[in-house]
Design a protein around this motif. Structure first.
Motif, PDB file in Angstrom:
ATOM      1  N   ALA A 118       0.820  -1.209   0.000  1.00 44.22           N
ATOM      2  CA  ALA A 118       0.000   0.000   0.000  1.00 44.22           C
ATOM      3  C   ALA A 118       0.858   1.264   0.000  1.00 44.22           C
ATOM      4  O   ALA A 118       0.518   2.247  -0.667  1.00 44.22           O
ATOM      5  N   ALA A 119       1.980   1.238   0.704  1.00 45.43           N
ATOM      6  CA  ALA A 119       2.854   2.414   0.773  1.00 45.43           C
ATOM      7  C   ALA A 119       3.442   2.770  -0.593  1.00 45.43           C
ATOM      8  O   ALA A 119       3.871   3.899  -0.807  1.00 45.43           O
ATOM      9  N   GLN A 120       3.448   1.822  -1.525  1.00 46.31           N
ATOM     10  CA  GLN A 120       4.022   2.055  -2.852  1.00 46.31           C
ATOM     11  C   GLN A 120       2.964   2.287  -3.929  1.00 46.31           C
ATOM     12  O   GLN A 120       3.296   2.489  -5.087  1.00 46.31           O
ATOM     13  N   VAL A 121       1.690   2.252  -3.551  1.00 46.34           N
ATOM     14  CA  VAL A 121       0.607   2.420  -4.522  1.00 46.34           C
ATOM     15  C   VAL A 121       0.252   3.896  -4.639  1.00 46.34           C
ATOM     16  O   VAL A 121      -0.130   4.534  -3.659  1.00 46.34           O
ATOM     17  N   ASP A 122       0.414   4.432  -5.838  1.00 48.47           N
ATOM     18  CA  ASP A 122       0.009   5.818  -6.096  1.00 48.47           C
ATOM     19  C   ASP A 122      -1.505   5.865  -6.216  1.00 48.47           C
ATOM     20  O   ASP A 122      -2.114   4.961  -6.792  1.00 48.47           O
ATOM     21  N   VAL A 123      -2.111   6.911  -5.671  1.00 48.55           N
ATOM     22  CA  VAL A 123      -3.569   7.046  -5.703  1.00 48.55           C
ATOM     23  C   VAL A 123      -3.959   8.443  -6.185  1.00 48.55           C
ATOM     24  O   VAL A 123      -3.153   9.369  -6.164  1.00 48.55           O
ATOM     25  N   LEU A 124      -5.202   8.555  -6.601  1.00 45.12           N
ATOM     26  CA  LEU A 124      -5.790   9.847  -6.948  1.00 45.12           C
ATOM     27  C   LEU A 124      -6.752  10.230  -5.843  1.00 45.12           C
ATOM     28  O   LEU A 124      -7.352   9.361  -5.206  1.00 45.12           O
ATOM     29  N   ARG A 125      -6.914  11.514  -5.616  1.00 47.52           N
ATOM     30  CA  ARG A 125      -7.863  11.974  -4.601  1.00 47.52           C
ATOM     31  C   ARG A 125      -9.224  12.202  -5.243  1.00 47.52           C
ATOM     32  O   ARG A 125      -9.326  12.769  -6.340  1.00 47.52           O
ATOM     33  N   LEU A 126     -10.262  11.786  -4.528  1.00 50.52           N
ATOM     34  CA  LEU A 126     -11.625  11.933  -5.020  1.00 50.52           C
ATOM     35  C   LEU A 126     -11.942  13.391  -5.346  1.00 50.52           C
ATOM     36  O   LEU A 126     -12.592  13.682  -6.351  1.00 50.52           O
ATOM     37  N   ALA A 127     -11.468  14.315  -4.533  1.00 48.31           N
ATOM     38  CA  ALA A 127     -11.741  15.741  -4.770  1.00 48.31           C
ATOM     39  C   ALA A 127     -11.210  16.180  -6.138  1.00 48.31           C
ATOM     40  O   ALA A 127     -11.844  16.994  -6.817  1.00 48.31           O
ATOM     41  N   ASP A 128     -10.069  15.639  -6.570  1.00 46.81           N
ATOM     42  CA  ASP A 128      -9.518  15.967  -7.878  1.00 46.81           C
ATOM     43  C   ASP A 128     -10.312  15.282  -8.991  1.00 46.81           C
ATOM     44  O   ASP A 128     -10.568  15.867 -10.043  1.00 46.81           O
ATOM     45  N   VAL A 129     -10.706  14.045  -8.744  1.00 46.48           N
ATOM     46  CA  VAL A 129     -11.453  13.262  -9.733  1.00 46.48           C
ATOM     47  C   VAL A 129     -12.828  13.873  -9.996  1.00 46.48           C
ATOM     48  O   VAL A 129     -13.308  13.867 -11.126  1.00 46.48           O
ATOM     49  N   GLU A 130     -13.443  14.424  -8.960  1.00 47.88           N
ATOM     50  CA  GLU A 130     -14.790  14.991  -9.105  1.00 47.88           C
ATOM     51  C   GLU A 130     -14.837  16.127 -10.129  1.00 47.88           C
ATOM     52  O   GLU A 130     -15.878  16.377 -10.729  1.00 47.88           O
ATOM     53  N   ASN A 131     -13.721  16.801 -10.337  1.00 47.80           N
ATOM     54  CA  ASN A 131     -13.664  17.912 -11.287  1.00 47.80           C
ATOM     55  C   ASN A 131     -12.954  17.546 -12.589  1.00 47.80           C
ATOM     56  O   ASN A 131     -12.731  18.401 -13.434  1.00 47.80           O
ATOM     57  N   ALA A 132     -12.576  16.272 -12.722  1.00 46.03           N
ATOM     58  CA  ALA A 132     -11.796  15.836 -13.880  1.00 46.03           C
ATOM     59  C   ALA A 132     -12.682  15.247 -14.973  1.00 46.03           C
ATOM     60  O   ALA A 132     -13.858  14.944 -14.752  1.00 46.03           O
ATOM     61  N   ARG A 133     -12.100  15.057 -16.132  1.00 45.58           N
ATOM     62  CA  ARG A 133     -12.741  14.454 -17.297  1.00 45.58           C
ATOM     63  C   ARG A 133     -12.059  13.125 -17.613  1.00 45.58           C
ATOM     64  O   ARG A 133     -10.952  12.857 -17.134  1.00 45.58           O
ATOM     65  N   VAL A 134     -12.706  12.315 -18.419  1.00 44.80           N
ATOM     66  CA  VAL A 134     -12.155  11.020 -18.810  1.00 44.80           C
ATOM     67  C   VAL A 134     -10.767  11.194 -19.417  1.00 44.80           C
ATOM     68  O   VAL A 134      -9.848  10.420 -19.128  1.00 44.80           O
ATOM     69  N   GLY A 135     -10.583  12.206 -20.231  1.00 45.55           N
ATOM     70  CA  GLY A 135      -9.278  12.473 -20.835  1.00 45.55           C
ATOM     71  C   GLY A 135      -8.174  12.674 -19.813  1.00 45.55           C
ATOM     72  O   GLY A 135      -7.047  12.217 -20.002  1.00 45.55           O
ATOM     73  N   HIS A 136      -8.494  13.338 -18.698  1.00 43.05           N
ATOM     74  CA  HIS A 136      -7.505  13.532 -17.631  1.00 43.05           C
ATOM     75  C   HIS A 136      -7.086  12.195 -17.037  1.00 43.05           C
ATOM     76  O   HIS A 136      -5.904  11.965 -16.764  1.00 43.05           O
ATOM     77  N   VAL A 137      -8.058  11.320 -16.821  1.00 47.63           N
ATOM     78  CA  VAL A 137      -7.766  10.012 -16.228  1.00 47.63           C
ATOM     79  C   VAL A 137      -6.904   9.190 -17.186  1.00 47.63           C
ATOM     80  O   VAL A 137      -5.905   8.577 -16.782  1.00 47.63           O
ATOM     81  N   LEU A 138      -7.278   9.175 -18.464  1.00 46.24           N
ATOM     82  CA  LEU A 138      -6.496   8.416 -19.448  1.00 46.24           C
ATOM     83  C   LEU A 138      -5.059   8.917 -19.535  1.00 46.24           C
ATOM     84  O   LEU A 138      -4.121   8.123 -19.596  1.00 46.24           O
TER      85      LEU A 138
END
Length: 193
Positions: A118-138
């Motif tokens: 878990a300490a080596q797994v990069d994650v995204l924050r929900l607050a950032d994802v809520e304002n993002a688009r599919v293109g950002h995730v890709l």
């Protein structure tokens, strides 16, 4: 106290009988400008595929096949996330290297032996994802060279999962062979343009 149970009446199924499927929403078609949340597997609506660290690698592979996923959350008995394991982790050279290094056979390895902590797994924050688009995730997945990304809420709990294969399905793109991340992204880009 003895109970008297009577059998229920039995009938013939007959020709042309259908069957019920779970009432779940079909993954909607999206575009690059669609909200990122439309392609996130939301763990408040779908149970995650989890496995214990002491499970054998063959069990992890079978669970992935059964659940139709390529990533498992590795969790302890209290459902604390200890790490992740992906199909790539199972099928690559890493398990062979670990087995040779420990003087073991590959079939003796457990999930804990090859998982990503878990300490080596990069994650995204929900607050950032809520304002993002599919293109950002890709673009985030492409740059990381990974096929998955975990999303955590403000408290640090895993709230969602992004998967390249899920996004591609929702974009209407046919995927490359498993494990070919660069080719998969190239196919997505060419289909969209």
């Amino acid at each position: 106290m003895e109970r008297d149970y009577q059998p229920l009446p039995v009938y013939e199924l007959g020709d042309g009988a259908g069957f019920h499927r779970p009432m779940q929403s079909q993954a909607e078609r999206v575009g690059l400008d669609s909200p990122a949340l439309h392609v996130m597997t939301d763990l408040t609506r779908t149970s995650p595929a989890t496995i214990r660290p002491q499970a054998p690698l063959t069990g992890a592979n079978e669970l992935m096949i059964t659940r139709g996923v390529r990533l498992l959350l590795v969790a302890d008995d209290r459902e604390k996330v200890l790490g992740i394991i992906t199909a790539t982790d199972l099928q690559g050279e890493h398990p062979v290297q670990v087995a040779v290094g420990r003087g073991m056979r590959r079939d003796e390895l457990t999930v804990a032996d090859v998982m990503i902590d878990a300490a080596q797994v990069d994650v995204l924050r929900l607050a950032d994802v809520e304002n993002a688009r599919v293109g950002h995730v890709l673009e985030t997945l492409r740059r990381s060279g990974r096929q998955h990304a975990l999303v955590v809420d403000a408290g640090g709990a895993v709230r969602g999962i992004f998967s390249v294969s899920q996004i591609a399905r929702q974009l209407g793109v046919t995927l490359a062979a498993a494990g070919e991340v660069a080719r998969t992204f190239a196919q997505i880009e060419s289909m969209i343009r």
